[in-house]
Write an enzyme that holds these catalytic residues in place. Structure first.
Site, PDB file in Angstrom:
ATOM      1  N   GLU A 179      73.199  36.266  24.888  1.00  0.00           N
ATOM      2  CA  GLU A 179      73.889  35.064  25.366  1.00  0.00           C
ATOM      3  C   GLU A 179      75.165  35.413  26.124  1.00  0.00           C
ATOM      4  O   GLU A 179      75.482  34.797  27.146  1.00  0.00           O
ATOM      5  CB  GLU A 179      74.215  34.137  24.191  1.00  0.00           C
ATOM      6  CG  GLU A 179      73.004  33.407  23.635  1.00  0.00           C
ATOM      7  CD  GLU A 179      72.350  32.500  24.655  1.00  0.00           C
ATOM      8  OE1 GLU A 179      73.073  31.728  25.312  1.00  0.00           O
ATOM      9  OE2 GLU A 179      71.124  32.582  24.806  1.00  0.00           O
ATOM     10  N   CYS A 231      63.984  23.174  36.987  1.00  0.00           N
ATOM     11  CA  CYS A 231      65.070  22.285  37.426  1.00  0.00           C
ATOM     12  C   CYS A 231      66.204  23.122  38.018  1.00  0.00           C
ATOM     13  O   CYS A 231      67.334  23.111  37.542  1.00  0.00           O
ATOM     14  CB  CYS A 231      65.565  21.442  36.243  1.00  0.00           C
ATOM     15  SG  CYS A 231      66.523  19.996  36.730  1.00  0.00           S
TER      16      CYS A 231
END
Length: 358
Positions: free
Chosen positions: A41, A196
């Site tokens: 992350e 997206c």
């Protein structure tokens, strides 16, 4: 901004799409411990997946658990980060590992609030760590998720505004399912990264297209609303000197804080300084030759830096006394250190040229 009206069956549709099309073979998706998810992350912040993969694999090979990371020297950690940029991420990661070992017996806290106490970890990253590795029901709101939600609801405000961001947190939390939390978190990241996207969204295969207000507007890429433009970035100029002698180069340790904090860099001179006079005065060494190298621009988040590099050969290295700040390295050894990307680029170009470094 009006209240955002949520849509039923949002999470089930996202999960059904993920089951068929989601990414499931990335290195950090195997053995999903909090430590492994955390490293991924942090690396993925501001960095593309394809760039991160080789860095992640090398990092995990050298620092397979939090104890290995905590016991490592910061120079070694920064060396593994060299080229990824935003080096505060690596410094904070090293500090956080030390905290985890010293204060938590090497275990991650069980709550989002607890994980947020670690250096360099915010709410979204903490939620991602706990939801993916432990199945905790806690929503994320990273760049990909912001884009999906802002476009899906055609939110007419820049998501970076605090008021808008707070409302988007509410939307993200309302869609977070009670089960399969980790898979849903990964699915939302994947949806934003692969369908997206910013400029060319694949709306025709999106599981949410039927209810997407951005698509219905006819201009889905209008959303999310762009950040208000600021004045043009200022431009700074500096000379970087490759000081070489007997096949070695002199490197300078940057201060712990600030740009390139803790990395090894090339000595830097003011853009209008005389290289010969400055080098002889600063390092008490005799200059044998000076060769101009190709100038280039490096862009930081707040300004552009025009770099004017030069290759300077000195008669003897003994005139430059090694300290904690300045040290001589062979080129091979230099490439094992934590180097800023433009410095690495300069050394690579010099190494390939017809110089004493060959």
């Amino acid at each position: 901004m009006e209240a955002v009206q949520t849509v039923e069956n949002f999470a089930p549709r996202v999960l059904a799409w993920f089951d068929v099309h989601g990414r499931k073979d990335l290195p950090w998706q195997k053995d999903k411990t909090p430590y492994r998810v955390w490293i991924s992350e942090i690396m993925l912040q501001q960095t593309q997946v394809t760039t991160v993969i080789p860095y992640y694999e090398k990092f995990m090979s050298s620092f397979p658990d939090v104890y290995a990371l905590a016991s490592a020297k910061q120079d070694d950690v920064l060396a593994h980060w060299s080229g990824l940029g935003y080096y505060a991420r690596a410094r904070n990661m090293h500090k956080a590992a030390t905290m985890l070992v010293d204060e938590f017996d090497g275990e991650f806290p069980k709550t989002v609030e607890g994980v947020c106490e670690l250096p360099g970890i915010g709410r979204s990253t903490a939620s991602a760590i706990l939801s993916i590795s432990r199945g905790v029901q806690s929503a994320i709101l990273d760049g990909n998720v912001k884009r999906v939600l802002a476009r899906f609801h055609a939110i007419p405000n820049w998501p970076g505004e605090k008021k808008t961001e707070n409302r988007m947190w509410g939307v993200a939390e309302s869609y977070m399912p009670e089960i399969r939390c980790g898979e849903y978190t990964q699915a939302m990241m994947d949806l934003g990264a692969t369908l997206c996207t910013r400029s060319k969204p694949k709306c025709h295969v999106c599981p949410l297209s039927e209810d997407c207000a951005g698509l219905a507007s006819g201009e889905p890429t209008t959303f999310p609303i762009s950040k208000p433009k600021k004045a043009a970035k200022p431009i700074k100029t500096a000379q970087f000197v490759v000081l070489q002698s007997d096949g070695k180069v002199l490197l300078e340790k940057r201060p712990a804080s600030g740009i390139w904090g803790g990395l090894w860099s090339l000595p830097e001179f003011a853009h209008d300084a005389s290289i010969v006079l400055e080098a002889e005065q600063r390092f008490q060494c005799g200059i044998q030759s000076v060769m101009a190298l190709s100038s280039f621009r490096h862009t930081f988040s707040h300004y552009h830096l025009d770099i004017i590099p030069s290759l300077v050969t000195v008669k003897e290295a003994v005139g430059v006394h090694e300290t904690e700040k300045y040290q001589w390295f062979s080129v091979d050894d230099a490439f094992t250190l934590g180097l800023p990307a433009p410095v690495r680029s300069i050394l690579e170009s010099v190494e390939k040229g017809d110089t004493l470094l060959l």
